[in-house]
Design a protein around this motif. Structure first.
Motif, PDB file in Angstrom:
ATOM      1  N   SER A  55       0.842  -1.187   0.000  1.00 43.07           N
ATOM      2  CA  SER A  55       0.000   0.000   0.000  1.00 43.07           C
ATOM      3  C   SER A  55       0.877   1.237   0.000  1.00 43.07           C
ATOM      4  O   SER A  55       2.021   1.198   0.434  1.00 43.07           O
ATOM      5  CB  SER A  55      -0.898  -0.009   1.237  1.00 43.07           C
ATOM      6  N   PRO A  56       0.366   2.389  -0.473  1.00 39.16           N
ATOM      7  CA  PRO A  56       1.169   3.604  -0.474  1.00 39.16           C
ATOM      8  C   PRO A  56       1.634   3.993   0.929  1.00 39.16           C
ATOM      9  O   PRO A  56       2.724   4.471   1.101  1.00 39.16           O
ATOM     10  CB  PRO A  56       0.226   4.663  -1.044  1.00 39.16           C
ATOM     11  N   ALA A  57       0.793   3.776   1.938  1.00 42.18           N
ATOM     12  CA  ALA A  57       1.190   4.111   3.297  1.00 42.18           C
ATOM     13  C   ALA A  57       2.363   3.254   3.745  1.00 42.18           C
ATOM     14  O   ALA A  57       3.244   3.715   4.459  1.00 42.18           O
ATOM     15  CB  ALA A  57       0.007   3.924   4.252  1.00 42.18           C
ATOM     16  N   ALA A  58       2.372   1.996   3.334  1.00 44.14           N
ATOM     17  CA  ALA A  58       3.457   1.114   3.742  1.00 44.14           C
ATOM     18  C   ALA A  58       4.768   1.534   3.091  1.00 44.14           C
ATOM     19  O   ALA A  58       5.813   1.466   3.717  1.00 44.14           O
ATOM     20  CB  ALA A  58       3.131  -0.335   3.383  1.00 44.14           C
ATOM     21  N   THR A  59       4.719   1.989   1.866  1.00 44.81           N
ATOM     22  CA  THR A  59       5.961   2.360   1.197  1.00 44.81           C
ATOM     23  C   THR A  59       6.498   3.683   1.707  1.00 44.81           C
ATOM     24  O   THR A  59       7.693   3.860   1.784  1.00 44.81           O
ATOM     25  CB  THR A  59       5.786   2.433  -0.335  1.00 44.81           C
ATOM     26  N   THR A  60       5.634   4.611   2.109  1.00 42.35           N
ATOM     27  CA  THR A  60       6.137   5.882   2.602  1.00 42.35           C
ATOM     28  C   THR A  60       6.566   5.786   4.052  1.00 42.35           C
ATOM     29  O   THR A  60       7.348   6.594   4.501  1.00 42.35           O
ATOM     30  CB  THR A  60       5.073   6.995   2.473  1.00 42.35           C
ATOM     31  N   SER A  61       6.094   4.800   4.799  1.00 39.79           N
ATOM     32  CA  SER A  61       6.466   4.717   6.192  1.00 39.79           C
ATOM     33  C   SER A  61       7.745   3.937   6.412  1.00 39.79           C
ATOM     34  O   SER A  61       8.296   3.966   7.488  1.00 39.79           O
ATOM     35  CB  SER A  61       5.331   4.079   7.012  1.00 39.79           C
ATOM     36  N   SER A 108      -0.826  16.763   3.784  1.00 43.05           N
ATOM     37  CA  SER A 108      -1.819  15.679   3.824  1.00 43.05           C
ATOM     38  C   SER A 108      -1.346  14.434   3.073  1.00 43.05           C
ATOM     39  O   SER A 108      -1.766  13.328   3.373  1.00 43.05           O
ATOM     40  CB  SER A 108      -3.158  16.152   3.263  1.00 43.05           C
ATOM     41  N   LYS A 109      -0.442  14.605   2.124  1.00 41.63           N
ATOM     42  CA  LYS A 109       0.041  13.477   1.327  1.00 41.63           C
ATOM     43  C   LYS A 109       1.161  12.701   2.013  1.00 41.63           C
ATOM     44  O   LYS A 109       1.423  11.558   1.645  1.00 41.63           O
ATOM     45  CB  LYS A 109       0.497  13.966  -0.042  1.00 41.63           C
ATOM     46  N   VAL A 110       1.821  13.297   2.994  1.00 41.46           N
ATOM     47  CA  VAL A 110       2.951  12.613   3.637  1.00 41.46           C
ATOM     48  C   VAL A 110       2.775  12.423   5.139  1.00 41.46           C
ATOM     49  O   VAL A 110       3.571  11.739   5.774  1.00 41.46           O
ATOM     50  CB  VAL A 110       4.286  13.361   3.379  1.00 41.46           C
ATOM     51  N   GLU A 111       1.735  13.007   5.707  1.00 41.48           N
ATOM     52  CA  GLU A 111       1.633  12.992   7.162  1.00 41.48           C
ATOM     53  C   GLU A 111       1.496  11.585   7.757  1.00 41.48           C
ATOM     54  O   GLU A 111       2.031  11.323   8.835  1.00 41.48           O
ATOM     55  CB  GLU A 111       0.521  13.909   7.656  1.00 41.48           C
ATOM     56  N   ASP A 112       0.816  10.669   7.069  1.00 37.95           N
ATOM     57  CA  ASP A 112       0.687   9.311   7.608  1.00 37.95           C
ATOM     58  C   ASP A 112       2.046   8.627   7.688  1.00 37.95           C
ATOM     59  O   ASP A 112       2.347   7.942   8.664  1.00 37.95           O
ATOM     60  CB  ASP A 112      -0.264   8.471   6.750  1.00 37.95           C
ATOM     61  N   GLY A 113       2.866   8.822   6.681  1.00 38.37           N
ATOM     62  CA  GLY A 113       4.206   8.247   6.692  1.00 38.37           C
ATOM     63  C   GLY A 113       5.070   8.858   7.780  1.00 38.37           C
ATOM     64  O   GLY A 113       5.840   8.165   8.454  1.00 38.37           O
ATOM     65  N   VAL A 114       4.940  10.166   7.999  1.00 35.68           N
ATOM     66  CA  VAL A 114       5.709  10.851   9.046  1.00 35.68           C
ATOM     67  C   VAL A 114       5.247  10.359  10.413  1.00 35.68           C
ATOM     68  O   VAL A 114       6.066  10.094  11.298  1.00 35.68           O
ATOM     69  CB  VAL A 114       5.557  12.382   8.933  1.00 35.68           C
ATOM     70  N   LYS A 115       3.948  10.200  10.570  1.00 35.96           N
ATOM     71  CA  LYS A 115       3.404   9.743  11.857  1.00 35.96           C
ATOM     72  C   LYS A 115       3.922   8.355  12.193  1.00 35.96           C
ATOM     73  O   LYS A 115       4.256   8.061  13.340  1.00 35.96           O
ATOM     74  CB  LYS A 115       1.874   9.746  11.804  1.00 35.96           C
ATOM     75  N   LYS A 117       6.735   7.021  11.013  1.00 42.84           N
ATOM     76  CA  LYS A 117       8.196   7.077  11.131  1.00 42.84           C
ATOM     77  C   LYS A 117       8.622   7.737  12.439  1.00 42.84           C
ATOM     78  O   LYS A 117       9.537   7.256  13.107  1.00 42.84           O
ATOM     79  CB  LYS A 117       8.771   7.853   9.939  1.00 42.84           C
ATOM     80  N   SER A 118       7.980   8.837  12.793  1.00 42.15           N
ATOM     81  CA  SER A 118       8.371   9.598  13.982  1.00 42.15           C
ATOM     82  C   SER A 118       7.168  10.329  14.569  1.00 42.15           C
ATOM     83  O   SER A 118       6.889  11.472  14.202  1.00 42.15           O
ATOM     84  CB  SER A 118       9.468  10.598  13.618  1.00 42.15           C
ATOM     85  N   PRO A 119       6.448   9.681  15.481  1.00 37.19           N
ATOM     86  CA  PRO A 119       5.260  10.312  16.073  1.00 37.19           C
ATOM     87  C   PRO A 119       5.561  11.643  16.773  1.00 37.19           C
ATOM     88  O   PRO A 119       4.753  12.564  16.732  1.00 37.19           O
ATOM     89  CB  PRO A 119       4.756   9.280  17.079  1.00 37.19           C
ATOM     90  N   LYS A 123       3.891  15.277  15.706  1.00 37.68           N
ATOM     91  CA  LYS A 123       3.158  16.158  16.619  1.00 37.68           C
ATOM     92  C   LYS A 123       3.744  17.566  16.604  1.00 37.68           C
ATOM     93  O   LYS A 123       3.002  18.555  16.605  1.00 37.68           O
ATOM     94  CB  LYS A 123       3.170  15.600  18.037  1.00 37.68           C
ATOM     95  N   GLU A 124       5.067  17.669  16.563  1.00 42.32           N
ATOM     96  CA  GLU A 124       5.708  18.982  16.528  1.00 42.32           C
ATOM     97  C   GLU A 124       5.337  19.737  15.248  1.00 42.32           C
ATOM     98  O   GLU A 124       5.077  20.945  15.291  1.00 42.32           O
ATOM     99  CB  GLU A 124       7.228  18.833  16.638  1.00 42.32           C
ATOM    100  N   ILE A 125       5.315  19.033  14.134  1.00 41.67           N
ATOM    101  CA  ILE A 125       4.942  19.674  12.861  1.00 41.67           C
ATOM    102  C   ILE A 125       3.487  20.141  12.912  1.00 41.67           C
ATOM    103  O   ILE A 125       3.170  21.261  12.503  1.00 41.67           O
ATOM    104  CB  ILE A 125       5.177  18.720  11.667  1.00 41.67           C
ATOM    105  N   GLU A 126       2.608  19.286  13.419  1.00 45.38           N
ATOM    106  CA  GLU A 126       1.195  19.668  13.540  1.00 45.38           C
ATOM    107  C   GLU A 126       1.037  20.894  14.441  1.00 45.38           C
ATOM    108  O   GLU A 126       0.312  21.830  14.097  1.00 45.38           O
ATOM    109  CB  GLU A 126       0.382  18.492  14.113  1.00 45.38           C
ATOM    110  N   ASP A 127       1.714  20.888  15.597  1.00 48.58           N
ATOM    111  CA  ASP A 127       1.608  22.007  16.535  1.00 48.58           C
ATOM    112  C   ASP A 127       2.138  23.305  15.922  1.00 48.58           C
ATOM    113  O   ASP A 127       1.509  24.357  16.047  1.00 48.58           O
ATOM    114  CB  ASP A 127       2.363  21.697  17.833  1.00 48.58           C
ATOM    115  N   LYS A 128       3.295  23.225  15.263  1.00 48.90           N
ATOM    116  CA  LYS A 128       3.887  24.430  14.673  1.00 48.90           C
ATOM    117  C   LYS A 128       3.035  24.960  13.516  1.00 48.90           C
ATOM    118  O   LYS A 128       2.888  26.168  13.356  1.00 48.90           O
ATOM    119  CB  LYS A 128       5.320  24.176  14.191  1.00 48.90           C
ATOM    120  N   SER A 129       2.480  24.062  12.717  1.00 49.77           N
ATOM    121  CA  SER A 129       1.648  24.543  11.609  1.00 49.77           C
ATOM    122  C   SER A 129       0.389  25.226  12.143  1.00 49.77           C
ATOM    123  O   SER A 129      -0.035  26.257  11.601  1.00 49.77           O
ATOM    124  CB  SER A 129       1.293  23.407  10.638  1.00 49.77           C
TER     125      SER A 129
END
Length: 163
Positions: A55-61, A108-115, A117-119, A123-129
């Motif tokens: 799945s795309p999520a599996a390849t980006t994570s 929105s296209k990369v956030e699942d992979g970032v989550k 890879k590094s929760p 969270k820091e990216i979400e908070d800062k945005s």
């Protein structure tokens, strides 16, 4: 009727073969480790089925394999942050808000992979945005606070963009 049955059977088999051969495949970039003989001996069918079942999520994570699309999205995120910072430095907060509105499209296209890879970084990216969005919506935006938040956001985006 006796001649029709064999023609029907041959036609049906041909149709099934054509449908099977016409299966759409997504282009993917493959890199194999140096000295690996597995890719040399693997059949194309084996590598194709492995690629299409992921799945795309599996390849980006996966921390070692970042898809070409994810790299493009991360470059887009970095460009949005840079353009927003340039506008804030210039004091053009309307332009900065317009630039930062593009952030969510890329994120929105990369956030699942970032989550995955590094929760913590996610969270820091979400908070800062969220902080930057709120700061740009304010009637009198705080320029130093926005620049600090943008620098932190850029640092986090850059750190997760690396494989």
């Amino acid at each position: 009727m006796n001649r029709f049955n064999p023609v029907l059977i041959v036609s049906l088999i041909s149709l099934m073969a054509l449908v099977g051969c016409n299966k759409g495949e997504e282009p993917t970039a493959q890199t194999s480790p140096a000295g690996s003989s597995v890719s040399d001996t693997a059949s194309p069918a084996a590598t194709t089925s492995a690629q299409t079942s992921a799945s795309p999520a599996a390849t980006t994570s996966a921390p070692t394999a970042v898809s070409p699309n994810a790299n493009t999205e991360f470059k887009g995120l970095e460009a949005v942050v840079t353009n927003t910072k340039t506008a804030v430095v210039a004091g053009n907060f309307t332009k900065a808000k317009g630039e930062f509105d593009k952030f969510e499209d890329f994120w929105s296209k990369v956030e699942d992979g970032v989550k995955a890879k590094s929760p913590t970084t996610y969270k820091e990216i979400e908070d800062k945005s969220d902080e930057i969005k709120a700061g740009l919506k304010a009637s009198a935006p705080n320029k130093p606070k926005l620049l600090t938040a943008l620098a932190s956001l850029n640092k986090n985006v850059t750190s997760v963009a690396k494989p």
